[in-house]
Enzyme design. Structure first.
Site, PDB file in Angstrom:
ATOM      1  N   TRP A  27      19.500  11.473  -2.217  1.00  0.00           N
ATOM      2  CA  TRP A  27      20.958  11.601  -2.315  1.00  0.00           C
ATOM      3  C   TRP A  27      21.365  12.823  -3.140  1.00  0.00           C
ATOM      4  O   TRP A  27      22.544  13.053  -3.357  1.00  0.00           O
ATOM      5  CB  TRP A  27      21.599  10.338  -2.864  1.00  0.00           C
ATOM      6  CG  TRP A  27      20.914   9.752  -4.062  1.00  0.00           C
ATOM      7  CD1 TRP A  27      21.155  10.062  -5.363  1.00  0.00           C
ATOM      8  CD2 TRP A  27      19.890   8.756  -4.063  1.00  0.00           C
ATOM      9  NE1 TRP A  27      20.344   9.328  -6.175  1.00  0.00           N
ATOM     10  CE2 TRP A  27      19.560   8.509  -5.411  1.00  0.00           C
ATOM     11  CE3 TRP A  27      19.212   8.045  -3.061  1.00  0.00           C
ATOM     12  CZ2 TRP A  27      18.579   7.583  -5.775  1.00  0.00           C
ATOM     13  CZ3 TRP A  27      18.246   7.135  -3.440  1.00  0.00           C
ATOM     14  CH2 TRP A  27      17.939   6.913  -4.770  1.00  0.00           C
ATOM     15  N   GLU A  40      25.365   5.244  -4.660  1.00  0.00           N
ATOM     16  CA  GLU A  40      25.821   4.560  -5.876  1.00  0.00           C
ATOM     17  C   GLU A  40      25.976   3.057  -5.650  1.00  0.00           C
ATOM     18  O   GLU A  40      25.660   2.266  -6.519  1.00  0.00           O
ATOM     19  CB  GLU A  40      27.147   5.151  -6.378  1.00  0.00           C
ATOM     20  CG  GLU A  40      26.999   6.525  -7.011  1.00  0.00           C
ATOM     21  CD  GLU A  40      26.096   6.533  -8.248  1.00  0.00           C
ATOM     22  OE1 GLU A  40      26.001   5.502  -8.927  1.00  0.00           O
ATOM     23  OE2 GLU A  40      25.473   7.576  -8.505  1.00  0.00           O
ATOM     24  N   GLN A  45      22.550  -2.518  -9.659  1.00  0.00           N
ATOM     25  CA  GLN A  45      21.608  -3.631  -9.851  1.00  0.00           C
ATOM     26  C   GLN A  45      20.250  -3.404  -9.170  1.00  0.00           C
ATOM     27  O   GLN A  45      19.478  -4.347  -9.039  1.00  0.00           O
ATOM     28  CB  GLN A  45      22.170  -4.972  -9.290  1.00  0.00           C
ATOM     29  CG  GLN A  45      23.618  -5.221  -9.483  1.00  0.00           C
ATOM     30  CD  GLN A  45      23.932  -5.675 -10.882  1.00  0.00           C
ATOM     31  OE1 GLN A  45      23.043  -6.014 -11.649  1.00  0.00           O
ATOM     32  NE2 GLN A  45      25.210  -5.653 -11.240  1.00  0.00           N
ATOM     33  N   THR A  46      19.973  -2.211  -8.691  1.00  0.00           N
ATOM     34  CA  THR A  46      18.716  -2.007  -7.963  1.00  0.00           C
ATOM     35  C   THR A  46      18.038  -0.725  -8.456  1.00  0.00           C
ATOM     36  O   THR A  46      18.696   0.288  -8.665  1.00  0.00           O
ATOM     37  CB  THR A  46      18.978  -1.915  -6.442  1.00  0.00           C
ATOM     38  OG1 THR A  46      19.907  -2.952  -6.073  1.00  0.00           O
ATOM     39  CG2 THR A  46      17.727  -2.109  -5.631  1.00  0.00           C
ATOM     40  N   TYR A  85      22.938  -8.958  -3.436  1.00  0.00           N
ATOM     41  CA  TYR A  85      24.360  -8.647  -3.649  1.00  0.00           C
ATOM     42  C   TYR A  85      25.018  -8.206  -2.331  1.00  0.00           C
ATOM     43  O   TYR A  85      25.516  -7.096  -2.183  1.00  0.00           O
ATOM     44  CB  TYR A  85      24.541  -7.575  -4.735  1.00  0.00           C
ATOM     45  CG  TYR A  85      23.971  -8.015  -6.058  1.00  0.00           C
ATOM     46  CD1 TYR A  85      24.692  -8.831  -6.914  1.00  0.00           C
ATOM     47  CD2 TYR A  85      22.680  -7.651  -6.417  1.00  0.00           C
ATOM     48  CE1 TYR A  85      24.149  -9.275  -8.108  1.00  0.00           C
ATOM     49  CE2 TYR A  85      22.126  -8.089  -7.608  1.00  0.00           C
ATOM     50  CZ  TYR A  85      22.874  -8.906  -8.454  1.00  0.00           C
ATOM     51  OH  TYR A  85      22.329  -9.340  -9.629  1.00  0.00           O
ATOM     52  N   TYR A 123      33.367   2.346 -11.980  1.00  0.00           N
ATOM     53  CA  TYR A 123      32.127   3.120 -12.037  1.00  0.00           C
ATOM     54  C   TYR A 123      31.919   3.936 -10.747  1.00  0.00           C
ATOM     55  O   TYR A 123      31.676   5.143 -10.796  1.00  0.00           O
ATOM     56  CB  TYR A 123      30.912   2.193 -12.276  1.00  0.00           C
ATOM     57  CG  TYR A 123      29.656   3.004 -12.350  1.00  0.00           C
ATOM     58  CD1 TYR A 123      29.308   3.651 -13.524  1.00  0.00           C
ATOM     59  CD2 TYR A 123      28.869   3.212 -11.216  1.00  0.00           C
ATOM     60  CE1 TYR A 123      28.198   4.464 -13.584  1.00  0.00           C
ATOM     61  CE2 TYR A 123      27.764   4.025 -11.259  1.00  0.00           C
ATOM     62  CZ  TYR A 123      27.418   4.642 -12.447  1.00  0.00           C
ATOM     63  OH  TYR A 123      26.329   5.464 -12.485  1.00  0.00           O
ATOM     64  N   ASP A 141      27.011   3.885 -17.437  1.00  0.00           N
ATOM     65  CA  ASP A 141      26.241   2.740 -16.931  1.00  0.00           C
ATOM     66  C   ASP A 141      25.285   2.296 -18.042  1.00  0.00           C
ATOM     67  O   ASP A 141      25.377   2.785 -19.178  1.00  0.00           O
ATOM     68  CB  ASP A 141      25.501   3.100 -15.633  1.00  0.00           C
ATOM     69  CG  ASP A 141      24.360   4.080 -15.869  1.00  0.00           C
ATOM     70  OD1 ASP A 141      24.254   4.621 -17.002  1.00  0.00           O
ATOM     71  OD2 ASP A 141      23.566   4.299 -14.947  1.00  0.00           O
ATOM     72  N   CYS A 202      10.626  10.303 -27.285  1.00  0.00           N
ATOM     73  CA  CYS A 202      11.534  11.177 -28.032  1.00  0.00           C
ATOM     74  C   CYS A 202      10.975  12.592 -28.194  1.00  0.00           C
ATOM     75  O   CYS A 202      11.744  13.552 -28.280  1.00  0.00           O
ATOM     76  CB  CYS A 202      11.830  10.582 -29.400  1.00  0.00           C
ATOM     77  SG  CYS A 202      12.572   8.949 -29.296  1.00  0.00           S
ATOM     78  N   CYS A 205      12.365  14.827 -25.630  1.00  0.00           N
ATOM     79  CA  CYS A 205      13.801  14.673 -25.378  1.00  0.00           C
ATOM     80  C   CYS A 205      14.599  15.939 -25.733  1.00  0.00           C
ATOM     81  O   CYS A 205      14.438  16.485 -26.831  1.00  0.00           O
ATOM     82  CB  CYS A 205      14.315  13.492 -26.189  1.00  0.00           C
ATOM     83  SG  CYS A 205      16.081  13.245 -26.002  1.00  0.00           S
ATOM     84  N   CYS A 211      20.027  13.348 -32.343  1.00  0.00           N
ATOM     85  CA  CYS A 211      19.932  11.888 -32.165  1.00  0.00           C
ATOM     86  C   CYS A 211      19.751  11.183 -33.518  1.00  0.00           C
ATOM     87  O   CYS A 211      18.691  11.257 -34.153  1.00  0.00           O
ATOM     88  CB  CYS A 211      18.770  11.549 -31.237  1.00  0.00           C
ATOM     89  SG  CYS A 211      18.603   9.767 -31.001  1.00  0.00           S
TER      90      CYS A 211
HETATM   91 FE1  SF4 Z   1      14.702   9.441 -28.415  1.00  0.00          FE
HETATM   92 FE2  SF4 Z   1      17.225   9.763 -29.074  1.00  0.00          FE
HETATM   93 FE3  SF4 Z   1      16.205  11.206 -27.132  1.00  0.00          FE
HETATM   94 FE4  SF4 Z   1      16.621   8.643 -26.756  1.00  0.00          FE
HETATM   95  S1  SF4 Z   1      18.172  10.181 -27.111  1.00  0.00           S
HETATM   96  S2  SF4 Z   1      14.756   9.760 -26.201  1.00  0.00           S
HETATM   97  S3  SF4 Z   1      16.174   7.816 -28.761  1.00  0.00           S
HETATM   98  S4  SF4 Z   1      15.604  11.263 -29.260  1.00  0.00           S
END
Ligand code: SF4
Length: 360
Positions: A27, A40, A45-46, A85, A123, A141, A202, A205, A211
């Site tokens: 998609w 969407e 739920q899937t 659903y 949503y 979400d 993390c 990330c 964060c």
């Molecule tokens: Fe970790 Fe925060 Fe990144 Fe989530 S947003 S993966 S908790 S550093």
């Protein structure tokens, strides 16, 4: 944090990360309102992996809104079978007809107008506005709730209305003008790949720096939620009624659980009741059929969102043979050949039973 700082520290790194790390999903090949809408609705739920084959089959059979609107509801339901659903299918059918017949075949590029369409809630409307039309609308979400609860170290339960409003406000502030399509998908992708419910990675990330819960070492405690309820165990019995090589199936009512799907007759086993006795009772109550239980076929266990079902299945026959059903629960019935099972949509546990019957 000021909005410009939010954009600099969170939104921009997310959009850049999405640009290079996004999964290739069917998609995402074109962002038409129709493909965004269907994907969407399917993704509610899937899980993504489960949706992909359904989405591909759907798009092959129904490449346009028009093809959906002129198809029979039965055919749509068959293609959807197994995803659950099922009211979603009814709404897709209704909405496709409204768009085609009343809106000139075009999705409205307006949130309020989208919200008037059957089955399109805040949503999905936000998804169409931001992902298809790239308008500056936030999307929240489960993934986004989790990520924002972690980034901003939200200590209140995310089930509370005030917390939800706060998260929506943060999601709104994060929108980079002209980049909503990518930012909203980046948040969801981060939730699916990196900021997962358990053990988020993390170190990979793109928004580790801002964060808060990462720095406080409490990522596993965010978001704060009520412990989920255990699935309720239910025992049910169904009867495979055969006559002259034909099988009896009935259609569930148009409203309620698994609306419009076909099934073998049966029902819940009462406390202390034998499955065979429950079956005789259910056939009598639902159809005014007198039956004889012949032999056990199998016992299947099947998990639904809120229930864990143990299903006992028996072969049975009508005694006497020449009875006609009086429908007290079902909306319709058929006597069908085994090769015609494919032409009807069944709940997942019934379909597993059919696959077994075909092999016998
Ligand atoms: Fe970790 Fe925060 Fe990144 Fe989530 S947003 S993966 S908790 S550093």
């Amino acid at each position: 944090m000021e909005t410009s700082l939010l954009h600099h520290q969170i939104s921009l790194p997310l959009v850049n990360w999405f640009d290079t790390h996004q999964r290739k999903l069917p998609w995402r090949e074109e962002y038409s309102p129709y493909s965004v809408w269907i994907s969407e609705i399917m993704l509610q739920q899937t899980q993504v992996d489960r949706v992909i084959p359904y989405y591909l089959r759907w798009m092959q059979r129904f490449p346009t809104l028009e093809s959906v609107s002129i198809a029979s509801y039965e055919e749509l339901l068959r293609l959807w079978e197994g995803m659950g659903y099922y009211s979603r299918v009814k709404f897709i059918h209704k909405t496709s007809k409204i768009i085609l017949n009343q809106l000139g075949g075009q999705f409205p590029e307006n949130l309020d107008e989208l919200l008037k369409l059957p089955g399109i809630g805040p949503y999905t409307a936000g998804a169409i506005m931001s992902i298809a039309f790239n308008q500056n609308y936030p999307l929240v979400d489960g993934n986004v709730i989790r990520i924002l609860a972690r980034i901003f170290n939200i200590e209140n339960s995310v089930e509370r209305r005030e917390t939800k409003n706060y998260i929506w406000k943060k999601a709104e502030e994060l929108i980079l003008p002209g980049k909503a399509r990518w930012l909203n998908q980046a948040l969801m992708e981060l939730g699916a790949l990196i900021c997962t419910p358990k053990s988020p990675t993390c170190y990979e990330c793109p928004v580790q720096k801002p964060c808060l819960s990462f720095h406080l070492g409490c990522t596993e405690q965010r978001p704060v939620v009520q412990p989920s309820k255990k699935a309720i165990p239910i025992k049910v019995v169904v009867g495979v009624l055969q006559k002259d090589g034909l099988f009896f199936i009935q259609q569930r009512p148009a409203n309620g659980l698994m609306a419009d799907l076909w099934e073998f007759p049966g029902g819940k086993i009462n406390q202390g009741e034998k499955p065979e006795d429950a079956l005789v009772r259910e056939f009598q109550e639902e159809l005014q059929f007198s039956i004889q239980v012949e032999k056990k076929i199998t016992t299947l266990k099947h998990g639904y969102t809120n229930f864990s079902v143990t299903l006992h299945a028996y072969l049975c026959k009508l005694i006497p043979e020449n009875q006609s059903p009086i429908l007290h629960f079902a909306s319709d019935y058929r006597w069908i050949k085994s090769e015609d099972f494919r032409a009807y949509a069944f709940p997942a546990a019934n379909r597993r039973l059919i696959n077994l019957l075909i092999k016998l």
